[in-house]
Design an enzyme around this catalytic site. Structure first.
Site, mmCIF file in Angstrom:
data_model
loop_
_atom_site.group_PDB
_atom_site.id
_atom_site.type_symbol
_atom_site.label_atom_id
_atom_site.label_comp_id
_atom_site.label_asym_id
_atom_site.label_seq_id
_atom_site.Cartn_x
_atom_site.Cartn_y
_atom_site.Cartn_z
ATOM 1 N N SER A 1 -17.952 19.193 0.463
ATOM 2 C CA SER A 1 -17.702 18.406 -0.747
ATOM 3 C C SER A 1 -18.969 17.675 -1.197
ATOM 4 C CB SER A 1 -16.532 17.463 -0.489
ATOM 5 O OG SER A 1 -15.952 17.027 -1.692
ATOM 6 N N HIS B 1 -8.755 22.001 -0.280
ATOM 7 C CA HIS B 1 -10.099 21.422 -0.249
ATOM 8 C C HIS B 1 -10.526 21.045 1.163
ATOM 9 C CE1 HIS B 1 -13.629 19.412 -1.735
ATOM 10 N NE2 HIS B 1 -13.242 18.230 -1.287
#
Length: 266
Positions: free
Chosen positions: A94, A243
């Site tokens: 991320s 994610h």
């Protein structure tokens, strides 16, 4: 000169016995700390020298006055070099992936391979408003405990997994005062900057792999052109996860990372 980041080393004997072997550097994402990638660290620490970092303004790393990709990336580079590492494999998730991409562009000879987990080199629209509102809703001065913090977070953050993740960064100091391990005021103020990607053109021609969570919208088909312009040797892998792919599918991610870093994933 930027301050060094808080870092922890694992499997250090492997660096001594095999100095030519690349060290593995792990970088977490927004609101996290080095513990977030511990499932990857434990997988590699018996065979590699592993350096696990806290991003600036996260964990135990120094606090700063503003967010800047170049400053944060240079802090990553300086910290790696301070450990006498001359060849690094970086695995980053991320926001950590964005910082790692910038670090690779600034110091391409230091970074032999880069694995970016579920983030693209693009500008994102705001997607953490509920999280930020929830964190601001936690009254640290009057907090009675973690259950109290959980209840206050839940007014804005519905997902229990996200609440549990955020609470990993809640701690009490020696005087029993509650704090976040991330610099919340800076993150709130500079959120538009860390969501941005102010770079164009070719960034890094080295070995880079993007791992996308199939159920995540952080990397989309619309991002492919941008990725290839900036990272012409990029490869892509897709994992059936969201994610937080390393938390959802740890064994699969560790197997894939092993193949990528060995160069046997072609």
């Amino acid at each position: 000169m930027p301050e060094l980041l808080f870092s922890q080393t694992y499997g250090e004997e492997h660096l001594v016995s095999s100095p030519e072997q690349a060290s593995i550097v792990l970088i977490h994402g927004l609101f996290g700390n080095s513990d977030n990638l511990s499932v990857i660290r434990r997988h590699f620490e018996t065979t590699h020298h592993v350096l696990s970092l806290d991003l600036p303004d996260h964990g135990k790393s120094p606090r700063s006055e503003k967010f800047d990709f170049d400053i944060w990336a240079q802090q990553v580079i300086d910290t790696i070099v301070s450990h006498n590492i001359k060849c690094a494999y970086i695995v980053a998730h991320s926001l950590g992936g964005k910082v790692a991409m910038r670090a690779a562009s600034l110091s391409p000879t230091l970074i032999q391979k880069l694995v970016v987990m579920d983030i693209a080199p693009v500008k994102y629209e705001a997607r953490h408003n509920n999280v930020i509102n929830g964190l601001n809703n936690v009254k640290l001065d009057s907090l009675t405990g973690r259950k109290d913090a959980m209840a206050q977070l839940s007014d804005y953050v519905e997902d229990p997994g996200t609440r549990a993740f955020l609470l990993k960064s809640l701690y009490q100091d020696d005087d029993k005062n509650w704090h976040w391990r991330f610099n919340l005021p800076l993150i709130v103020r500079d959120y538009p900057k860390l969501s941005d990607w102010p770079f164009e053109g070719e960034m890094y021609t080295g070995d880079i792999t993007f791992i996308k969570g199939q159920n995540s919208n952080y990397i989309t088909s619309e991002h492919q052109t941008n990725i290839m312009k900036q990272f012409p040797n990029a490869q892509a892998k897709i994992v059936d996860a969201g994610h937080w792919l390393h938390a959802e599918k740890p064994q699969l991610i560790n197997t894939l990372l092993t193949r990528i870093l060995r160069g046997t994933d072609k």
